[in-house]
Scaffold this active site. Structure first.
Site, mmCIF file in Angstrom:
data_model
loop_
_atom_site.group_PDB
_atom_site.id
_atom_site.type_symbol
_atom_site.label_atom_id
_atom_site.label_comp_id
_atom_site.label_asym_id
_atom_site.label_seq_id
_atom_site.Cartn_x
_atom_site.Cartn_y
_atom_site.Cartn_z
ATOM 1 N N SER A 72 -11.592 -0.802 -0.348
ATOM 2 C CA SER A 72 -10.246 -0.828 0.229
ATOM 3 C C SER A 72 -10.275 -1.173 1.703
ATOM 4 O O SER A 72 -9.316 -1.748 2.236
ATOM 5 C CB SER A 72 -9.566 0.533 0.071
ATOM 6 O OG SER A 72 -9.089 0.748 -1.228
ATOM 7 N N HIS A 114 -3.722 5.969 3.241
ATOM 8 C CA HIS A 114 -4.483 4.794 2.815
ATOM 9 C C HIS A 114 -3.951 3.509 3.441
ATOM 10 O O HIS A 114 -4.714 2.683 3.959
ATOM 11 C CB HIS A 114 -4.463 4.704 1.289
ATOM 12 C CG HIS A 114 -5.392 3.677 0.717
ATOM 13 N ND1 HIS A 114 -5.018 2.379 0.483
ATOM 14 C CD2 HIS A 114 -6.687 3.773 0.312
ATOM 15 C CE1 HIS A 114 -6.026 1.707 -0.055
ATOM 16 N NE2 HIS A 114 -7.064 2.537 -0.162
ATOM 17 N N ASP A 142 0.835 -1.188 0.000
ATOM 18 C CA ASP A 142 0.000 0.000 0.000
ATOM 19 C C ASP A 142 0.875 1.244 0.000
ATOM 20 O O ASP A 142 2.019 1.217 -0.456
ATOM 21 C CB ASP A 142 -0.940 -0.039 1.213
ATOM 22 C CG ASP A 142 -2.308 0.539 0.920
ATOM 23 O OD1 ASP A 142 -2.375 1.721 0.540
ATOM 24 O OD2 ASP A 142 -3.313 -0.184 1.073
#
Length: 686
Positions: A379, A201, A164
Site C-alpha cells: 500500500s 490508511h 482510499d
C-alpha cells in the site's frame, strides 16, 4: 437488506451472476438486495485519441454519459416504477446501482439491453502494518527523487488523487497541498463534507505522494503537487462495488462538467479484492480502461499475499494496471509482497518501490509522537510510484501515460534474477534514469507517407501496439520533426519545395488542423532544417542551400531578413555537404553543422561560422560508409546532442559523444528500417 461480499464470478450476458443466484435462494421475494445492472452498450474509447488531454477527457466523459443515458432510459423508468431504491447511474461502466426486491432480479435480467445483474459486493479497507523507526528519507533517496527536485521539478502543476479511506486535511504536510473547492473531495458514502480520515490508511498513502517536511524531513516524493481524494471506504472500513465505480467515475469528471479539465493526472490505488484464489476479477477493468484512455496515470499496490508465487490481486493484475511491489531499505523484496505471474497474464508486479518501515503522515495531528507513522506494505510502495509519476509529469506535462510507464520500467534498477521477474518485476524505480529515458531522442524512418516511430526507445520496431505507425505524408515530401508547440513532445512535419506542413496538434495525421507556411521558396535544392535556435523550448524551421543557412529565428514561418531571422555561411565549398543541427554543448539552443564524406563540422560556439578546432568541432564518424545519412539526437537523455549515421536500415550512434565510432556497447548499432528500401531517417522525442 442483504450485503454480499467475497468472490465475484463472471456473468453471462442477460443472466444473474452465480453469487447473486446463490444469495437469492436464501431470500424472500420482498427482501431487498443491492445489485449492479450492467447493460450491453459500450463506447470504443480507442477511437478517442486527441493529443490534447483536456479535449480527450472531455470527449470520453461526454461519450460515456451520452451512451449510458440512451441505453439506460427505459430500464431506469422500469426500475422507478417497481419498488426499487437508491438508483445511481454508473455511466463509466454503462450500469445502474440499485436496491431491488429479490423477486424482481430475474425480470431485470431479461430486460432488453441488460447484459448481467451482479451482486453489489463489498471490499474491506487494507489494514496498516506499523513498524519501527527508520532512517529519515531513506525511501526518498532509494528512488533518487532529490535528483529530480534539484532540476526544478517537484510535482508542480500536477494533481494527484487517491481512492482510499480519506485524508486528514489538518496534517501540516497535507493541508496546504489540497487543491480545494467543490471538485476536490468526494465521499460517496455521505459521511464527511470535507476531507477526513478515521482510519489513517489514506492519509499515509497521500503523505508518501505529496507530503512536505513539516516534521523535519521530507515524507513525500512529489511535495510540489496538489491533491484531491475520493473516500471509497466508509468509516466502518467497507466499500461497496457501486461506490468504487462511483469513485472512478468522479475521478474522470470531478465537477460533473465535461467541458472543464479538473481530473487528476495521477491516481494511487492501494487496495484490492481479498481473493483466496488470486484470480483475474474484472469488475473494475472498464473503469481502469476509461481512466487510462483519458491519460490518467494509475499506480496500484501489488498486494500483501506473498511470498508464494501467483499471488497477484485484482485490480492491480489487469493488463492496463501498473502494479507495485515492496522492497526494504536493503532493496530486498518484502516477504509479504505479492508475486506473479499475474492471473490476468504477464509479469507481476511491474516494478517495486520502498514499502518497509516508511515514514509518512499520521492521523493524530498535534499529539507529540503521533503526527507521523512508520508503515509497511505494498500500500505504501504504490504511492512512491504515483509520486514519481507526478515528478516526471511536472518535467514533461504532455507525457503520454504509456511513455510514463515505459520510462519507469525501462530505467528501473534490475534486482533479483536477471531481467524482469515475478518478484521484483522490472526492478526498483530510479527517477534519474526515468528522466533521462524521457528526455532522450528516439528514431524513426519515413517512406511513402508512412512513419515508423520507435516510441519505446529500444531502437527496434515492436509493432504498432508498442511503437507507432503514422500516416502523414505525400509524394516527394521530406520528413521533418520538432516540438512545434513547446510541450516537450516531438511531432511530425513535411517539407516540399519551400512549403511546410506541421502537425502542431500532435494528431499524427494530415488534417485541417495542421499548420502550413512557406520558408525556402525559390531556393533550388534547399534542404529543410529544424531546431530551437533561440533556446525558447519551441522548435523552429529553416533551410540550407549551397553552404548558406536561412533560419526562422522569430518562429513566424516566414523569411523576414536579417537580423530578425538568421543567415549564416557554414559549409560553403564542401561539395555535397548535408546539414546537421543539434545542441552540441547542452546549453539549450540548437546550433548548426554539416556532414561531408564521413566528416562532421560542428559550430560549437554557435556563432554561425567555422572557426576551426578546438573552438568548433571536426569529427570523423561514418567515414567509409557509402551513402550514409547524418543523424543527430540526444541518444542518452543528458541534454546534449550527439551524432550518428544511418545507412541501409542500420543506425550507428555515438552514445558516449566523443565523435568517434567505438563499437557496441560503448556506441550503438541498431537495425531500424531494415528492408524498407529508400526509407529516410528521422529523429524526435516521440
Amino acid at each position: 437488506m442483504l450485503i454480499l461480499s467475497g468472490m465475484k464470478d463472471p456473468a453471462v450476458a442477460g443472466t444473474v451472476a452465480p453469487p447473486l443466484r446463490t444469495a437469492l435462494a436464501t431470500l424472500g421475494p420482498d427482501d431487498d438486495v443491492p445489485v449492479i445492472i450492467k447493460l450491453t452498450g459500450t463506447v470504443n474509447l480507442e477511437t478517442i485519441n486527441d493529443r490534447e488531454k483536456s479535449v480527450r477527457r472531455s470527449k470520453i466523459v461526454t461519450s460515456l454519459r451520452e451512451s449510458a443515458a440512451v441505453s439506460q432510459k427505459q430500464l431506469a423508468t422500469f426500475l422507478r416504477n417497481n419498488r426499487t431504491k437508491k438508483i445511481r447511474q454508473l455511466w463509466i461502466i454503462n450500469g445502474l446501482a440499485v436496491t431491488v426486491p429479490a423477486s424482481l432480479v430475474d425480470e431485470i435480467a431479461q430486460f432488453p439491453g441488460v447484459a448481467a445483474v451482479m451482486p453489489d459486493g463489498v471490499t474491506h479497507a487494507p489494514v496498516t502494518s506499523y513498524g519501527a523507526a527508520a532512517e529519515p528519507e531513506w525511501n526518498i533517496a532509494a528512488i533518487h527523487a532529490r535528483n529530480i527536485w534539484n532540476l526544478g521539478y517537484t510535482g508542480q502543476g500536477v494533481v494527484v488523487a487517491n481512492m482510499d479511506s480519506g485524508v486528514n486535511l489538518d496534517h501540516p504536510d497535507l493541508q496546504g497541498r489540497w487543491r480545494g473547492g467543490t471538485n476536490s473531495w468526494f465521499d460517496p458514502n455521505g459521511e464527511h463534507a470535507v476531507p477526513a480520515d478515521v482510519d489513517g490508511h489514506g492519509t499515509q498513502t497521500m503523505g508518501i505522494m505529496v507530503g512536505g517536511d513539516a516534521g523535519g524531513s521530507f515524507i513525500g516524493v512529489a511535495p510540489g503537487a496538489r491533491w484531491i481524494a475520493v473516500k471509497i471506504f466508509n468509516d466502518a472500513g467497507d466499500a461497496s462495488d457501486s461506490v468504487i465505480h462511483e469513485g472512478f467515475q468522479w475521478l474522470l469528471d470531478p465537477d460533473g462538467d465535461p467541458a472543464t479539465n479538473d481530473a487528476p493526472d495521477v491516481v494511487n490505488i492501494s487496495w484490492g479484492f481479498k481473493d483466496p484464489t488470486h484470480g483475474c476479477i474484472t469488475e473494475f477493468q472498464p473503469d481502469v480502461q476509461a481512466l487510462k484512455a483519458a491519460q490518467i496515470a494509475l499506480s496500484f499496490s501489488a498486494g500483501n499475499d506473498g511470498p508464494n508465487p501467483a499471488t497477484s490481486l485484482s485490480p492491480a493484475n489487469y493488463a492496463e494496471s501498473f502494479a507495485v511491489g515492496a522492497v526494504d531499505a536493503a532493496h530486498t523484496i518484502a516477504g509479504f509482497s505479492s508475486r506473479g505471474p499475474s492471473a490476468c497474464g504477464g509479469i507481476y508486479p511491474n516494478v517495486v518501490a520502498p514499502g518497509v518501515n516508511v515514514l509518512s503522515s499520521g492521523l493524530n495531528t498535534g499529539i507529540p509522537g503521533a503526527e507521523y507513522a512508520v508503515v509497511s506494505g505494498t500500500s505504501f510502495a504504490a504511492p512512491h510510484v504515483a509520486g514519481a509519476m507526478a515528478l516526471l509529469l511536472s518535467a514533461v506535462p504532455s507525457l503520454d501515460v504509456s511513455m510514463l510507464e515505459a520510462a519507469l520500467m525501462n530505467s528501473a534498477t534490475d534486482l533479483g534474477s536477471g531481467g524482469p521477474d515475478n518478484a521484483y518485476g522490472n526492478g526498483l524505480i530510479e527517477l534519474s534514469g526515468a528522466y533521462r529515458f524521457l528526455k532522450k531522442d528516439r528514431v524513426a524512418v519515413y517512406r511513402n507517407g508512412l512513419w515508423y516511430a520507435d516510441r519505446s526507445g529500444n531502437v527496434q520496431w515492436d509493432g504498432e501496439v508498442i511503437d507507432s505507425l503514422y500516416r502523414f505524408g505525400f509524394a516527394d515530401a521530406l520528413p521533418v520533426s520538432g516540438d512545434w508547440t513547446g510541450d516537450g513532445v516531438g511531432k511530425l512535419g513535411l517539407y516540399h519545395n519551400g512549403a511546410w506542413t506541421l502537425d502542431t496538434t500532435g494528431s499524427g495525421t494530415l488534417n485541417a488542423g495542421n499548420t502550413t507556411c512557406s520558408f525556402g521558396v525559390g531556393l533550388k535544392g534547399a534542404a529543410p532544417v529544424t531546431g530551437d535556435w533561440k533556446g525558447t523550448g519551441t522548435t523552429k524551421i529553416g533551410v540550407y542551400a549551397d553552404g548558406t543557412w536561412y533560419l526562422d529565428l522569430n518562429g513566424n514561418g516566414a523569411w523576414d531578413g536579417t537580423p530578425t531571422d538568421g543567415r549564416y555561411s557554414f559549409g560553403v565549398g564542401l561539395a555535397g555537404a548535408i546539414p546537421a543541427t543539434g545542441d552540441w554543448t547542452g546549453t539549450g539552443s540548437t546550433k548548426i553543422g554539416v556532414y561531408a564524406d564521413g566528416t562532421w563540422y560542428l559550430d560549437l560556439n554557435g556563432n554561425g561560422a567555422w572557426d576551426g578546432t578546438p573552438t568548433d568541432g571536426r569529427y570523423s564518424f561514418g567515414a567509409g560508409l557509402a551513402g550514409a545519412i547524418p543523424v543527430t539526437g540526444d541518444w542518452t537523455g543528458t541534454g546534449s546532442t550527439k551524432i550518428g549515421v544511418y545507412t541501409d536500415g542500420t543506425w550507428y550512434l555515438d552514445l558516449n559523444g566523443n565523435g568517434a565510432w567505438d563499437a557496441t556497447p560503448t556506441d550503438g548499432a541498431h537495425t531500424f528500417g531494415s528492408g524498407l528500401s529508400g526509407a529516410v531517417p528521422v529523429v524526435g522525442r516521440w
